[in-house]
Design a protein around this motif. Structure first.
Motif, PDB file in Angstrom:
ATOM      1  N   ALA A 449       0.840  -1.209   0.000  1.00 39.24           N
ATOM      2  CA  ALA A 449       0.000   0.000   0.000  1.00 39.24           C
ATOM      3  C   ALA A 449       0.872   1.255   0.000  1.00 39.24           C
ATOM      4  O   ALA A 449       0.636   2.196  -0.764  1.00 39.24           O
ATOM      5  CB  ALA A 449      -0.919   0.001   1.221  1.00 39.24           C
ATOM      6  N   LEU A 458      -2.207   4.664  -5.775  1.00 37.92           N
ATOM      7  CA  LEU A 458      -3.265   4.505  -4.775  1.00 37.92           C
ATOM      8  C   LEU A 458      -3.665   5.898  -4.310  1.00 37.92           C
ATOM      9  O   LEU A 458      -2.813   6.669  -3.874  1.00 37.92           O
ATOM     10  CB  LEU A 458      -2.716   3.670  -3.598  1.00 37.92           C
ATOM     11  CG  LEU A 458      -3.679   3.263  -2.499  1.00 37.92           C
ATOM     12  CD1 LEU A 458      -4.749   2.334  -3.051  1.00 37.92           C
ATOM     13  CD2 LEU A 458      -2.918   2.558  -1.377  1.00 37.92           C
ATOM     14  N   ARG A 459      -4.969   6.218  -4.426  1.00 35.19           N
ATOM     15  CA  ARG A 459      -5.427   7.556  -4.029  1.00 35.19           C
ATOM     16  C   ARG A 459      -5.264   7.759  -2.532  1.00 35.19           C
ATOM     17  O   ARG A 459      -5.334   6.821  -1.753  1.00 35.19           O
ATOM     18  CB  ARG A 459      -6.887   7.757  -4.442  1.00 35.19           C
ATOM     19  CG  ARG A 459      -7.092   7.833  -5.952  1.00 35.19           C
ATOM     20  CD  ARG A 459      -8.320   8.663  -6.326  1.00 35.19           C
ATOM     21  NE  ARG A 459      -9.368   8.655  -5.286  1.00 35.19           N
ATOM     22  CZ  ARG A 459     -10.336   7.726  -5.207  1.00 35.19           C
ATOM     23  NH1 ARG A 459     -10.397   6.732  -6.083  1.00 35.19           N
ATOM     24  NH2 ARG A 459     -11.239   7.796  -4.257  1.00 35.19           N
ATOM     25  N   ALA A 461      -7.068   9.015  -0.186  1.00 37.48           N
ATOM     26  CA  ALA A 461      -8.165   8.616   0.712  1.00 37.48           C
ATOM     27  C   ALA A 461      -8.130   7.109   0.960  1.00 37.48           C
ATOM     28  O   ALA A 461      -8.316   6.641   2.083  1.00 37.48           O
ATOM     29  CB  ALA A 461      -9.498   9.040   0.119  1.00 37.48           C
ATOM     30  N   LEU A 462      -7.867   6.365  -0.105  1.00 37.88           N
ATOM     31  CA  LEU A 462      -7.822   4.900   0.034  1.00 37.88           C
ATOM     32  C   LEU A 462      -6.620   4.465   0.849  1.00 37.88           C
ATOM     33  O   LEU A 462      -6.694   3.533   1.663  1.00 37.88           O
ATOM     34  CB  LEU A 462      -7.774   4.251  -1.353  1.00 37.88           C
ATOM     35  CG  LEU A 462      -9.110   4.188  -2.069  1.00 37.88           C
ATOM     36  CD1 LEU A 462      -8.930   3.663  -3.493  1.00 37.88           C
ATOM     37  CD2 LEU A 462     -10.087   3.305  -1.290  1.00 37.88           C
ATOM     38  N   TYR A 463      -5.509   5.155   0.597  1.00 36.21           N
ATOM     39  CA  TYR A 463      -4.293   4.854   1.353  1.00 36.21           C
ATOM     40  C   TYR A 463      -4.558   5.085   2.836  1.00 36.21           C
ATOM     41  O   TYR A 463      -4.249   4.246   3.685  1.00 36.21           O
ATOM     42  CB  TYR A 463      -3.150   5.736   0.856  1.00 36.21           C
ATOM     43  CG  TYR A 463      -1.931   5.705   1.747  1.00 36.21           C
ATOM     44  CD1 TYR A 463      -1.108   4.583   1.803  1.00 36.21           C
ATOM     45  CD2 TYR A 463      -1.599   6.807   2.551  1.00 36.21           C
ATOM     46  CE1 TYR A 463       0.000   4.546   2.633  1.00 36.21           C
ATOM     47  CE2 TYR A 463      -0.498   6.779   3.377  1.00 36.21           C
ATOM     48  CZ  TYR A 463       0.302   5.655   3.422  1.00 36.21           C
ATOM     49  OH  TYR A 463       1.393   5.616   4.242  1.00 36.21           O
ATOM     50  N   GLU A 465      -7.323   5.059   4.417  1.00 35.17           N
ATOM     51  CA  GLU A 465      -8.216   4.026   4.931  1.00 35.17           C
ATOM     52  C   GLU A 465      -7.433   2.745   5.272  1.00 35.17           C
ATOM     53  O   GLU A 465      -7.668   2.130   6.304  1.00 35.17           O
ATOM     54  CB  GLU A 465      -9.246   3.679   3.846  1.00 35.17           C
ATOM     55  CG  GLU A 465     -10.668   3.938   4.239  1.00 35.17           C
ATOM     56  CD  GLU A 465     -11.576   3.813   3.016  1.00 35.17           C
ATOM     57  OE1 GLU A 465     -11.644   2.693   2.469  1.00 35.17           O
ATOM     58  OE2 GLU A 465     -12.160   4.828   2.612  1.00 35.17           O
ATOM     59  N   GLN A 466      -6.520   2.389   4.379  1.00 35.33           N
ATOM     60  CA  GLN A 466      -5.752   1.159   4.619  1.00 35.33           C
ATOM     61  C   GLN A 466      -4.869   1.268   5.850  1.00 35.33           C
ATOM     62  O   GLN A 466      -4.734   0.327   6.623  1.00 35.33           O
ATOM     63  CB  GLN A 466      -4.886   0.839   3.397  1.00 35.33           C
ATOM     64  CG  GLN A 466      -5.682   0.189   2.295  1.00 35.33           C
ATOM     65  CD  GLN A 466      -4.777  -0.727   1.448  1.00 35.33           C
ATOM     66  OE1 GLN A 466      -3.836  -1.324   1.944  1.00 35.33           O
ATOM     67  NE2 GLN A 466      -5.085  -0.828   0.175  1.00 35.33           N
ATOM     68  N   GLU A 469      -6.941   1.047   8.869  1.00 28.65           N
ATOM     69  CA  GLU A 469      -7.290  -0.340   9.119  1.00 28.65           C
ATOM     70  C   GLU A 469      -6.163  -1.058   9.871  1.00 28.65           C
ATOM     71  O   GLU A 469      -6.406  -1.812  10.808  1.00 28.65           O
ATOM     72  CB  GLU A 469      -7.528  -1.026   7.778  1.00 28.65           C
ATOM     73  CG  GLU A 469      -8.566  -2.119   7.834  1.00 28.65           C
ATOM     74  CD  GLU A 469      -9.033  -2.443   6.423  1.00 28.65           C
ATOM     75  OE1 GLU A 469      -8.604  -3.482   5.904  1.00 28.65           O
ATOM     76  OE2 GLU A 469      -9.768  -1.617   5.850  1.00 28.65           O
TER      77      GLU A 469
END
Ligand SMILES: Nc1nc2c(c(=O)[nH]1)N[C@@H](CNc1ccc(C(=O)N[C@@H](CCC(=O)N[C@@H](CCC(=O)N[C@@H](CCC(=O)O)C(=O)O)C(=O)O)C(=O)O)cc1)CN2
Ligand SMILES: [Zn+2]
Length: 761
Positions: A449, A458-459, A461-463, A465-466, A469
């Protein structure tokens, strides 16, 4: 006049050696692939030396893991506990020594002088037998000659080899250093045989490295110096004795009388040695002037170096050699692919390949006159000018803030005894509180990631989120384990120093500026080129997010000013102390912001505090004073009821204990398990006044120790540390471990702490 390098980085510009090693270890490549890659890298590096016009191809500086290990094996000093036969060490045995196997732990690793490079420590015994197994080196010499290069073989000298070794089985009460020196009569004949073998191959020059001459050696070792080199004196072969990292001025009168043919001096770290050499080093011998910085990545100010070289050239003429100050092992390979660097900053830098080219320019300018090299010299001048005048380098606001520092800025509001009362009231922790050092396993998912985010795949926001997590998982795991003070796990960090460097102004970072740390492991030190400031908070968002997931205390996690300094490539135009103070102020803002965000426990890691210690004891006090002060400045902006932790690993702490105490952290966690709490010796008897978390298990090994083992260590710790000041934690961060073993070990650790609590009355 000749040019040469003391050594070249072996990891490869694209870390080819790292990847070849790791594939080999995973059994994913045929056995012949790794040696082929090694040969290819050696050839490539010799070619680079030839293209740069160097007069020698340095031979023997390559290693599949570590050159100290290679020397131990070349001398037949295979640690007995492995049961291997000297001279019969194949790749399997070699890597078992370096990395351990099912039956035996790896050979111990320790830092090479004041660098971030780790070598494997030879294990000797008082009746050690040595024997010569030099085929590897002789083969390398042949490889060089087959390509019509001129080899200069490089060896670690006998004094350095013995000094850096460990000797086991020395009778109680007798001196270890003395016992090692007593092995000299057994070792010297091996060196003689080796030199004879090189002589038989018509090798003209051997570089023998004796960096221990830069240390404060005991008198017996200094006395041994003339004997060693009188004994070695070969008939035809010429010896270049190489010293580096500090001045060896005190030894010059002795060295001048020895049958050695050349001497290399580090004129970057210790330029004043030149004057002594002019007085004391014979003009009919070679002087190798180490004028290009082998420890840093700055482009040389060639005009200034020429000024430095002129008197040396006048005296030694063709016998003046030019070289980097030390091996280039501590520098990245090539600047050329660093196209994403700010072009202005890039212009100020030189990696290994560029440093070789600088040697050529210097040689031609000395031989043919500066006019012959006007273009290169003008380029160098322009780079210096641009660096001196860059607004990125000089930030008046930062300078003003450092000048305005007051004594009170380096002091907490009240002494530890008072802070402690308030912290107890606020934190309400159980006896023997449990915690970890910061990082949790860096799973493949996390690394991928990060890599994809960095490559723009990887955008954000998604990064985010990961990463959230990963933080969530770390928090759930810690709650389930029943740890008392939690951490967020550092998933978002590639390397602790690189991560902060990337967020501070005054720092630049490279894509491929890798430097070997040990074996296949590398670090990519960020480049600290200008005044340091923190434009925006660095960790507050992640930490606040993590704290929001739990009712327990979440520990904020920062890297301290001394470690930031020590593990970066640092500017050479400002004293290190000043840089440390700038870093300290940037971190102080972060610490204060974390406090304001409700974080009650903040750890400021200083694993490189000991490593920053100067090589000469006379320089210790000054360093320790400013280093501890820089730490206190970073930590002292908070209220009494905010608890400051620090962490140190890989260190012998006992000789600097008063300075560690002077850092005045409320809690220090240290690495102690491998030494069976031996390192706690000095911390006892109230010598260390605040709270201590001695590591109860080794995180460098996948082994899961059981609770009783940790309990036994904790009981040992209780003998020296009062119950109300003892914490329970692993040796260091867990980023190199897997989740399964981490879970298992921490479960046992919490069990051990609980068992200990029941022993309290
Ligand atoms: N700076 C520093 N010095 C230190 C230490 C330390 O932690 N930091 N610890 C001691 C030394 N111990 C060490 C322990 C482990 C590693 C280590 O694991 N290094 C990694 C690199 C660490 C890193 O920054 N990794 C990055 C980049 C990883 C990477 O190379 N990724 C690939 C792509 C990966 C993919 O696509 O999956 C790439 O960019 O090419 C990350 O994780 O983000 C390695 O050699 O493998 C290094 C030193 C003393 N000195
Ligand atoms: Zn550590």
């Amino acid at each position: 006049m000749k040019t040469h390098t003391l050594g070249f980085p072996r990891i490869g510009a694209q870390r080819e050696l790292k990847f070849a090693l790791e594939r080999h270890w995973r059994g994913e490549s045929q056995p012949e692939v790794l040696p082929q890659m090694a040969q290819e890298l050696r050839t490539r590096h010799w070619l680079l030396q030839r293209h740069a016009g160097l007069d020698f191809a340095t031979t023997g500086d390559f290693s599949l893991y570590d050159t100290m290990l290679d020397h131990a094996l070349m001398f037949g000093a295979v640690p007995q506990r492995f049961g291997f036969t000297p001279g019969r060490i194949g790749l399997a045995e070699y890597f078992a020594l370096a990395r351990g196997n099912a039956a035996q732990g790896a050979m111990e690793m320790t830092k090479w002088f004041d660098t971030n490079y780790h070598f494997l420590v030879p294990e000797l015994s008082p009746d050690q037998d040595f024997s010569l197994h030099a085929q590897g080196l002789l083969d390398a010499v042949r490889e060089v000659e087959n390509r019509s290069f001129t080899p200069k073989a490089v060896l670690i000298g006998p004094l350095t080899f013995l000094w850096l070794s460990k000797i086991h089985g020395v009778p109680e009460g007798s001196d270890e250093a003395e016992a090692k020196l007593a092995l000299l009569p057994r070792l010297l004949p091996i060196y003689q045989q080796l030199l004879a073998a090189l002589e038989a191959r018509a090798v003209a020059w051997v570089q023998i490295d004796e960096p221990v001459l830069a240390l404060d050696l005991p008198p017996a070792w200094v006395d041994a110096l003339p004997h060693v080199y009188r004994t070695l004196a070969p008939a035809h072969l010429r010896i270049l004795l190489a010293t580096y990292f500090e001045s060896i001025e005190a030894h010059l009168p002795t060295l001048a009388t020895l049958p050695i043919h050349g001497l290399h001096l580090d004129l970057v770290r210790a330029p004043h040695q030149a004057a002594a050499a002019l007085r004391l080093w014979p003009r009919d011998k070679v002087l190798s002037a180490g004028v290009i910085d082998g420890r840093n990545i700055w482009r040389a100010d060639l005009r200034a170096v020429l000024v430095q070289l002129k008197p040396l050239h006048a005296r030694w003429g063709q016998r003046l050699w030019l070289a980097p100050s030390c091996s280039l092992l501590h520098c990245p390979v090539d600047l050329a692919p660093e196209t994403r660097l700010d072009p202005q900053v890039r212009r100020w830098l030189a990696f290994s390949v560029q440093k070789l080219a600088e040697l050529g320019t210097l040689k031609r300018a000395l031989q043919d006159g500066e006019a012959a090299e006007e273009t290169a010299l003008a380029e160098s001048d322009a780079a210096q000018r641009s660096r001196r005048s860059s607004p990125q380098v000089q930030q008046p606001a930062v300078r003003a803030r450092v000048s305005a520092l007051q004594a009170a800025d380096a002091e907490r509001q009240h002494a530890y005894a008072e802070r402690r009362v308030q912290q107890r009231a606020r934190l309400k922790l159980p006896a023997f509180p449990t915690t970890t050092i910061g990082s949790f396993p860096q799973t493949n998912e996390i690394r991928v990631a990060r890599a994809r985010f960095k490559r723009g795949e990887l955008r954000e926001a998604l990064y985010r989120e990961q990463m959230q997590e990963a933080i969530g998982q770390a928090v759930r795991e810690q709650e389930a384990l029943g740890l008392d003070v939690l951490v967020h796990g550092e998933a978002e960090r590639n390397d602790m120093v690189e991560y902060f460097g990337e967020q501070l102004s005054g720092y630049a970072f490279t894509d491929n500026g890798w430097v070997q740390s040990y074996g296949s492991r590398c670090v990519k030190p960020p480049v600290l080129f200008g005044d340091v400031a923190r434009p925006v908070p660095m960790t507050v968002e992640w930490t606040r997010y993590a704290q929001g997931l739990t009712k327990r205390w979440m520990k904020g996690m920062l890297t301290g000013p001394v470690t930031m300094l020590q593990w970066s490539f640092v500017r050479d135009d400002l004293p290190r102390e000043q840089v440390a103070l700038q870093l300290a102020l940037a971190l102080r803002d972060e610490v204060n912001d974390l406090e304001a965000a409700g974080i009650a426990v903040i750890q400021i890691d200083e694993p490189a505090f000991r490593e920053g210690l100067p090589l000469r004891r006379a320089d210790w006090a000054t360093y320790l004073e400013w280093a501890a002060r820089a730490f206190r400045i970073s930590a002292s902006g908070v209220r009494d009821d905010t608890q400051i932790h620090t962490h140190m690993c890989y260190s012998e702490f006992n000789d600097i204990l008063p300075s560690i105490a002077a850092m005045d952290a409320d809690v220090i966690t240290i690495e102690t398990s491998r030494s069976q709490m031996e390192l706690l010796r000095g911390f006892g008897d109230f010598a260390y006044p605040n709270e201590i978390g001695p590591g109860v298990y080794d995180i460098h090994s996948p082994r899961v120790p059981d609770a009783n083992e940790m309990l036994a260590l904790l009981r040992k710790a209780r003998e020296v540390i009062p119950d109300d000041r003892l914490w329970v934690n692993p040796d260091c961060g867990l980023k190199t471990r897997g989740w399964e073993e981490t879970r298992g070990a921490l479960r046992h650790m919490v069990e051990a702490a609980r068992a200990l609590r029941t022993e309290l009355t």
